[in-house]
Design an enzyme around this catalytic site. Structure first.
Site, PDB file in Angstrom:
ATOM      1  CG  HIS A  34      89.062 102.846   2.037  1.00 11.67           C
ATOM      2  ND1 HIS A  34      88.735 104.132   2.370  1.00 11.67           N
ATOM      3  CD2 HIS A  34      89.386 102.219   3.202  1.00 11.67           C
ATOM      4  CE1 HIS A  34      88.867 104.294   3.683  1.00 11.67           C
ATOM      5  NE2 HIS A  34      89.250 103.133   4.212  1.00 11.67           N
ATOM      6  N   GLY A 124      81.722 104.130  16.548  1.00  6.87           N
ATOM      7  CA  GLY A 124      83.117 104.301  16.168  1.00  6.87           C
ATOM      8  C   GLY A 124      83.838 103.008  15.860  1.00  6.87           C
ATOM      9  CB  SER A 129      76.881 103.223  14.572  1.00  8.53           C
ATOM     10  OG  SER A 129      77.947 104.159  14.541  1.00  8.53           O
ATOM     11  CB  SER A 130      76.939 107.241  10.866  1.00  6.16           C
ATOM     12  OG  SER A 130      77.727 106.666   9.842  1.00  6.16           O
ATOM     13  CD  GLU A 163      77.708 109.309   6.863  1.00  3.58           C
ATOM     14  OE1 GLU A 163      78.648 109.100   7.632  1.00  3.58           O
ATOM     15  OE2 GLU A 163      76.646 108.656   6.891  1.00  3.58           O
ATOM     16  CG  ASP A 175      78.978 102.008   5.202  1.00  3.33           C
ATOM     17  OD1 ASP A 175      79.497 100.988   4.733  1.00  3.33           O
ATOM     18  OD2 ASP A 175      79.597 102.820   5.917  1.00  3.33           O
TER      19      ASP A 175
END
Length: 388
Positions: A34, A124, A129-130, A163, A175
């Site tokens: 984060h 998840g 994965s996204s 996104e 990512d």
């Protein structure tokens, strides 16, 4: 998986035309949780598991998407003239979002495609994965429409925009950047404030990286991820009344202690303290790795998890149980949650000789405490998105 995917593509969408195949990895962030949306440093590497895609261009404006991972959805259809986020479209929203993002940046997508994807990144799990799905679409569009001016880092920014603005998840750049720029047997030390980066060799002669998947699925759009980002933004806004900083990562811990009283909400103080301290830990961790001090690297991983638990509050009983069980194992140098949290995975640095024992003992403790099993993956750092 590639050969099987090409075979099934032809069975579903028909023979003929040029069918191309691509691979886009998942990623694991070794430390720097984060911090990518607070201007800090991160330290991810790509994995050798990810998303495979088979694609063929069409001569109309229709889009047809199929995922072997959610085959019950069948073929999800859309078209280039109606790109609107639709919850029922599931995975296809990430693909449509990338196309939408390209068009918003002035790139003309003139005709559609048939696309089949299959992934072996657990959905998840916090292994991105996204972003893996988004980056494979980015490379497909770059090559299919000959957008030669776009670099891999440009594609990462387009994926992030998709996104953020199309899917409504206010994620940072880490990512897609890690998936775009990854290098085999290396991690990427990335400064998210300016996208400067360096590759750090990750040749673990006597250790293995093990991903422990809690099997508690996280749904990031339904989580408090966006709330954490707002809390950091609030803290920064308060601090900017007293300082000239443009991001939380510009502060050292000593400087933070001197100015934290300017933050009006005590919850925001905690969030900001994590962002500042985690950025410093990430810098120190890379220094430790360069000095071949994996014991210190592991200690910083442990400290990272504690900060994510106490100050950022994104772990939960599943991730805490996995981390604490790992810390109790004599073969573990370090363990922490990875990804956004709220479920998902831990990443563990484990001595080669203790891998089987680690999986057995941590798995048993987790199942006893939580009531269902965790899954374990021994991973190696892989390369970035590519034609395959």
């Amino acid at each position: 998986m590639k050969e099987q995917l090409l075979k099934e593509f032809a069975e579903l969408f028909g023979d003929g035309g040029e069918i191309l195949s691509y691979f886009s990895p998942g990623r694991v962030n070794l430390i720097g949780g984060h911090t990518d949306y607070t201007g800090g440093h991160v330290f991810p590497c790509a994995l050798t598991i990810g998303t495979y895609a088979a694609v063929r261009e069409r001569h109309d404006r229709k889009l047809r998407f199929y995922s072997k991972n959610v085959s019950n959805m069948g073929i999800v259809e859309s078209d280039l003239d109606h790109l609107v986020f639709t919850p029922s479209s599931g995975f296809a929203n990430y693909l449509c979002g990338v196309i939408w993002s390209f068009t918003k940046k002035g790139y003309t997508i003139s005709h559609g495609m048939d696309l089949m994807v299959a992934g072996n990144v657990p959905s998840g799990a916090g292994l991105s994965s996204s972003a893996s799905l988004e980056m494979v679409m980015c490379l497909i569009l770059k090559e299919m429409y000959h957008f030669s001016d776009l670099s891999l880092s440009d594609l990462a920014l387009i994926a992030q925009s998709a996104e953020n603005s199309y899917c409504g998840i206010h994620c940072g750049i880490m990512d897609p950047f890690a998936i775009a720029m990854a290098k085999q047997d290396h991690a990427i030390f990335l400064d998210t404030s300016n996208l400067s980066y360096e590759y750090a060799p990750l040749h673990l002669a006597n250790e293995k990286l093990i991903i422990a998947h809690s099997n508690k699925k996280r749904h990031i759009s339904d989580s408090k991820y966006n709330e954490r980002r707002r809390e950091c933004d609030m803290a920064l806004a308060n601090l900017q009344k007293l300082t000239t900083i443009s991001s939380l990562a510009e502060l050292t811990m000593d400087a933070f202690e001197m100015v934290k009283s300017a933050i009006q909400n005590p919850i925001c103080v905690k969030r900001a303290r994590h962002a500042v301290s985690e950025n410093q830990r990430t810098i120190q961790a890379v220094e430790a790795l360069k000095a071949h001090n994996l014991v210190r690297f592991g200690q910083l991983m442990n400290e990272s998890h504690l900060s994510l638990r106490e100050d950022y509050e994104v772990t939960g009983p599943e991730l805490d149980t996995l981390a604490e069980a790992a810390w109790e194992h004599p073969g573990v140098l370090g363990a922490r949650m990875t990804g956004a949290g709220f479920g998902g995975c831990t990443v563990n640095l484990v001595k080669n000789t203790e891998v089987d024992s680690f999986i057995e003992q941590v798995g048993a403790k987790y199942k006893k405490a939580i009531g269902y099993a965790a899954d374990f993956y021994v991973v190696t750092p892989g390369s970035g998105v590519c034609r395959c």
